[in-house]
Motif scaffolding. Structure first.
Motif, PDB file in Angstrom:
ATOM      1  N   ALA A  34     -39.993  41.603  -9.881  1.00  0.00           N
ATOM      2  CA  ALA A  34     -41.946  41.889  -9.775  1.00  0.00           C
ATOM      3  C   ALA A  34     -42.142  40.613  -8.413  1.00  0.00           C
ATOM      4  CB  ALA A  34     -41.957  40.789 -10.848  1.00  0.00           C
ATOM      5  N   TRP A  35     -41.207  39.284  -7.875  1.00  0.00           N
ATOM      6  CA  TRP A  35     -40.814  39.042  -6.856  1.00  0.00           C
ATOM      7  C   TRP A  35     -41.598  40.193  -5.627  1.00  0.00           C
ATOM      8  CZ3 TRP A  35     -37.961  36.762  -2.726  1.00  0.00           C
ATOM      9  CH2 TRP A  35     -38.863  35.823  -2.059  1.00  0.00           C
ATOM     10  N   CYS A  36     -40.543  40.918  -5.513  1.00  0.00           N
ATOM     11  CA  CYS A  36     -40.536  41.508  -4.273  1.00  0.00           C
ATOM     12  C   CYS A  36     -42.121  42.604  -4.494  1.00  0.00           C
ATOM     13  CB  CYS A  36     -39.623  42.314  -4.021  1.00  0.00           C
ATOM     14  SG  CYS A  36     -38.149  41.297  -3.729  1.00  0.00           S
ATOM     15  N   ARG A  37     -42.287  43.359  -5.549  1.00  0.00           N
ATOM     16  CA  ARG A  37     -43.434  44.336  -5.185  1.00  0.00           C
ATOM     17  C   ARG A  37     -44.393  43.399  -5.111  1.00  0.00           C
ATOM     18  NH1 ARG A  37     -40.792  45.953 -10.372  1.00  0.00           N
ATOM     19  NH2 ARG A  37     -42.389  44.506 -11.595  1.00  0.00           N
ATOM     20  N   ARG A  38     -44.583  41.995  -5.297  1.00  0.00           N
ATOM     21  CA  ARG A  38     -46.189  41.234  -4.529  1.00  0.00           C
ATOM     22  C   ARG A  38     -45.662  40.962  -3.380  1.00  0.00           C
ATOM     23  NH1 ARG A  38     -44.875  38.071  -9.595  1.00  0.00           N
ATOM     24  NH2 ARG A  38     -44.242  36.341  -8.870  1.00  0.00           N
ATOM     25  N   ARG A  39     -44.560  40.787  -2.400  1.00  0.00           N
ATOM     26  CA  ARG A  39     -44.961  40.331  -1.613  1.00  0.00           C
ATOM     27  C   ARG A  39     -44.050  41.304  -0.533  1.00  0.00           C
ATOM     28  NH1 ARG A  39     -46.589  35.394  -1.135  1.00  0.00           N
ATOM     29  NH2 ARG A  39     -46.534  34.075  -2.279  1.00  0.00           N
ATOM     30  N   GLY A  40     -44.158  42.951  -1.167  1.00  0.00           N
ATOM     31  CA  GLY A  40     -43.949  44.009  -0.669  1.00  0.00           C
ATOM     32  C   GLY A  40     -42.561  44.097   0.561  1.00  0.00           C
ATOM     33  N   GLY A  42     -38.357  44.672   0.242  1.00  0.00           N
ATOM     34  CA  GLY A  42     -37.368  45.993  -0.787  1.00  0.00           C
ATOM     35  C   GLY A  42     -36.018  44.841  -1.103  1.00  0.00           C
ATOM     36  N   LEU A  43     -35.503  45.165  -2.333  1.00  0.00           N
ATOM     37  CA  LEU A  43     -34.318  44.463  -3.399  1.00  0.00           C
ATOM     38  C   LEU A  43     -33.664  46.033  -3.554  1.00  0.00           C
ATOM     39  CD1 LEU A  43     -33.364  42.824  -4.912  1.00  0.00           C
ATOM     40  CD2 LEU A  43     -34.743  43.268  -6.301  1.00  0.00           C
ATOM     41  N   LYS A  44     -32.168  45.263  -2.695  1.00  0.00           N
ATOM     42  CA  LYS A  44     -31.133  46.326  -2.852  1.00  0.00           C
ATOM     43  C   LYS A  44     -30.426  45.274  -3.781  1.00  0.00           C
ATOM     44  CE  LYS A  44     -31.435  48.790   1.316  1.00  0.00           C
ATOM     45  NZ  LYS A  44     -30.388  49.102   2.814  1.00  0.00           N
ATOM     46  N   ILE A  45     -29.992  46.140  -4.972  1.00  0.00           N
ATOM     47  CA  ILE A  45     -28.838  45.179  -5.770  1.00  0.00           C
ATOM     48  C   ILE A  45     -27.907  45.351  -5.435  1.00  0.00           C
ATOM     49  CG2 ILE A  45     -28.528  45.480  -8.599  1.00  0.00           C
ATOM     50  CD1 ILE A  45     -31.338  44.812  -8.162  1.00  0.00           C
ATOM     51  N   ALA A  46     -26.760  46.542  -4.930  1.00  0.00           N
ATOM     52  CA  ALA A  46     -25.516  46.836  -4.871  1.00  0.00           C
ATOM     53  C   ALA A  46     -25.562  45.897  -3.911  1.00  0.00           C
ATOM     54  CB  ALA A  46     -25.806  48.459  -4.598  1.00  0.00           C
ATOM     55  N   ARG A  47     -23.384  45.472  -4.105  1.00  0.00           N
ATOM     56  CA  ARG A  47     -23.024  44.602  -3.174  1.00  0.00           C
ATOM     57  C   ARG A  47     -22.671  44.866  -2.435  1.00  0.00           C
ATOM     58  NH1 ARG A  47     -17.479  43.120  -6.128  1.00  0.00           N
ATOM     59  NH2 ARG A  47     -18.324  42.008  -8.127  1.00  0.00           N
ATOM     60  N   GLN A  48     -23.139  44.065  -1.461  1.00  0.00           N
ATOM     61  CA  GLN A  48     -23.440  44.793   0.384  1.00  0.00           C
ATOM     62  C   GLN A  48     -21.828  43.176   1.084  1.00  0.00           C
ATOM     63  OE1 GLN A  48     -27.135  44.811   2.233  1.00  0.00           O
ATOM     64  NE2 GLN A  48     -27.917  46.152   1.175  1.00  0.00           N
ATOM     65  N   SER A  49     -21.285  44.136   1.844  1.00  0.00           N
ATOM     66  CA  SER A  49     -20.454  43.526   3.063  1.00  0.00           C
ATOM     67  C   SER A  49     -20.790  43.396   4.674  1.00  0.00           C
ATOM     68  CB  SER A  49     -18.539  43.895   2.326  1.00  0.00           C
ATOM     69  OG  SER A  49     -18.683  44.648   2.673  1.00  0.00           O
ATOM     70  N   GLY A  50     -19.511  42.460   5.349  1.00  0.00           N
ATOM     71  CA  GLY A  50     -19.500  42.830   6.554  1.00  0.00           C
ATOM     72  C   GLY A  50     -20.472  41.709   6.956  1.00  0.00           C
ATOM     73  N   LEU A  51     -21.253  41.196   6.499  1.00  0.00           N
ATOM     74  CA  LEU A  51     -21.975  40.300   6.894  1.00  0.00           C
ATOM     75  C   LEU A  51     -21.191  39.437   7.936  1.00  0.00           C
ATOM     76  CD1 LEU A  51     -24.534  38.754   3.470  1.00  0.00           C
ATOM     77  CD2 LEU A  51     -25.031  40.703   5.815  1.00  0.00           C
ATOM     78  N   GLU A  52     -20.145  38.778   8.040  1.00  0.00           N
ATOM     79  CA  GLU A  52     -19.623  38.006   9.423  1.00  0.00           C
ATOM     80  C   GLU A  52     -19.775  38.865  10.678  1.00  0.00           C
ATOM     81  OE1 GLU A  52     -16.269  40.271   7.427  1.00  0.00           O
ATOM     82  OE2 GLU A  52     -18.419  39.542   6.952  1.00  0.00           O
ATOM     83  N   ARG A  53     -20.365  40.476  10.386  1.00  0.00           N
ATOM     84  CA  ARG A  53     -20.061  41.221  11.634  1.00  0.00           C
ATOM     85  C   ARG A  53     -21.776  41.063  12.046  1.00  0.00           C
ATOM     86  NH1 ARG A  53     -16.904  44.485   9.164  1.00  0.00           N
ATOM     87  NH2 ARG A  53     -18.401  45.450   7.803  1.00  0.00           N
ATOM     88  N   ARG A  80     -42.339  37.245  10.453  1.00  0.00           N
ATOM     89  CA  ARG A  80     -40.542  37.343  11.487  1.00  0.00           C
ATOM     90  C   ARG A  80     -40.116  37.687  10.146  1.00  0.00           C
ATOM     91  NH1 ARG A  80     -39.444  32.356  15.352  1.00  0.00           N
ATOM     92  NH2 ARG A  80     -41.042  31.499  14.896  1.00  0.00           N
ATOM     93  N   ARG A  81     -39.099  38.613  10.582  1.00  0.00           N
ATOM     94  CA  ARG A  81     -38.512  39.559   8.833  1.00  0.00           C
ATOM     95  C   ARG A  81     -37.331  37.943   9.117  1.00  0.00           C
ATOM     96  NH1 ARG A  81     -34.653  41.690  11.822  1.00  0.00           N
ATOM     97  NH2 ARG A  81     -34.974  41.618  14.310  1.00  0.00           N
ATOM     98  N   VAL A  82     -36.947  38.542   7.542  1.00  0.00           N
ATOM     99  CA  VAL A  82     -36.018  37.861   6.945  1.00  0.00           C
ATOM    100  C   VAL A  82     -34.955  39.000   5.451  1.00  0.00           C
ATOM    101  CG1 VAL A  82     -37.873  36.388   6.960  1.00  0.00           C
ATOM    102  CG2 VAL A  82     -37.872  37.644   4.842  1.00  0.00           C
ATOM    103  N   LYS A  83     -34.576  38.186   5.471  1.00  0.00           N
ATOM    104  CA  LYS A  83     -33.608  38.872   4.256  1.00  0.00           C
ATOM    105  C   LYS A  83     -32.914  37.664   3.552  1.00  0.00           C
ATOM    106  CE  LYS A  83     -30.387  41.943   5.972  1.00  0.00           C
ATOM    107  NZ  LYS A  83     -29.700  43.279   5.392  1.00  0.00           N
ATOM    108  N   LEU A  84     -32.989  37.784   2.393  1.00  0.00           N
ATOM    109  CA  LEU A  84     -32.636  36.577   1.120  1.00  0.00           C
ATOM    110  C   LEU A  84     -31.366  37.686   0.159  1.00  0.00           C
ATOM    111  CD1 LEU A  84     -35.911  37.036   2.015  1.00  0.00           C
ATOM    112  CD2 LEU A  84     -36.112  35.526  -0.218  1.00  0.00           C
ATOM    113  N   MET A  85     -30.534  36.837  -0.289  1.00  0.00           N
ATOM    114  CA  MET A  85     -29.507  37.231  -0.947  1.00  0.00           C
ATOM    115  C   MET A  85     -29.407  36.443  -1.505  1.00  0.00           C
ATOM    116  SD  MET A  85     -27.105  37.571   2.688  1.00  0.00           S
ATOM    117  CE  MET A  85     -27.893  37.761   4.243  1.00  0.00           C
ATOM    118  N   ASP A  86     -28.404  36.993  -3.016  1.00  0.00           N
ATOM    119  CA  ASP A  86     -26.595  35.703  -3.434  1.00  0.00           C
ATOM    120  C   ASP A  86     -25.578  36.980  -2.213  1.00  0.00           C
ATOM    121  OD1 ASP A  86     -28.793  35.549  -5.566  1.00  0.00           O
ATOM    122  OD2 ASP A  86     -28.868  37.245  -6.516  1.00  0.00           O
TER     123      ASP A  86
END
Length: 224
Positions: A34-40, A42-53, A80-86
């Motif tokens: 709901a918060w992402c919809r209000r702020r425009g 994008g949300l990806k639920i699936a796990r992502q790796s390789g952040l150290e690269r 500013r471009r941002v990325k937020l994550m668990d």
């Protein structure tokens, strides 16, 4: 053969705890959607790796093993471009195995930066100082007493952590900050809720906005 009552009670307790955790995660994910919809965002639920690269200058993403991000949110905040994550990683093994859950906000800088970390002092830092692992101190004794600052480039640290930046950091119920090579990360143990994300985003953007113009020009190579 009938199961003993203590065993059945233990199974029931674990089932309740598991259901509670599942429901809590489901509820939080709905709040994030709901918060992402209000702020425009994008949300990806699936796990992502390789952040150290993706972020080689941020040491957080190289710690431990079994590293991955989930519920990754992308968008813009204050231009500013941002990325937020668990984010999650594991250290140790066997009985010493420990899982670390971290809420992370990564904010893109519009100029190169130099790795630098800022966090609250803790009692173990005093032991490190005794052993020679000293942090960077500043003219403000209060700031130096409260915060542990580390960077291979002391000039960069003094350039970006001036009095206005120190004032901004000291009036926040602090989270850890780390400059990478082209970004600034704000992170904390546990998870952010939407309000926590917004607070971390504003803190990170404020710190980047407070980088002096002459430093920005130097980092862009415009003063050479």
């Amino acid at each position: 053969m009938a199961m003993p009552w203590p065993f059945l009670i233990l199974v029931a307790v674990f089932a309740i705890l598991g259901a509670t955790a599942w429901y809590g995660e489901k509820q939080r994910r709905e709040e994030l959607k709901a918060w992402c919809r209000r702020r425009g965002f994008g949300l990806k639920i699936a796990r992502q790796s390789g952040l150290e690269r993706d972020y080689p200058g941020l040491k957080l993403f190289s710690r431990g093993h079994g590293r991955f991000a989930q519920n990754t949110i992308s968008g813009e905040w204050r231009g500013r471009r941002v990325k937020l994550m668990d984010y999650q990683y594991t250290t140790g093994s066997g009985k010493n195995r420990q899982t670390h859950k971290v809420g992370v906000v990564v904010i893109a800088a519009d100029h190169p930066v130099i790795p630098l970390s800022i966090r609250r002092e803790n009692p173990f830092d005093k032991v490190g100082e005794f052993l020679g692992a000293d942090d960077i101190d500043f003219e403000s004794a209060e700031f130096s007493r409260k915060f542990y600052v580390k960077s291979s480039d002391r000039k960069w640290a003094y350039d970006v952590i001036h009095q206005r930046t120190m004032d901004r950091l000291m009036r926040d119920d602090f989270q850890d900050l780390a400059f990478g090579f082209q970004e600034l990360a704000v992170h904390r143990r546990g998870r952010f809720d939407p309000a926590g994300y917004e607070k971390a985003l504003d803190l990170g953007c404020d710190v980047l906005d407070l980088v002096p113009d002459y430093v920005v020009r130097q980092m862009k190579g415009e003063d050479r």
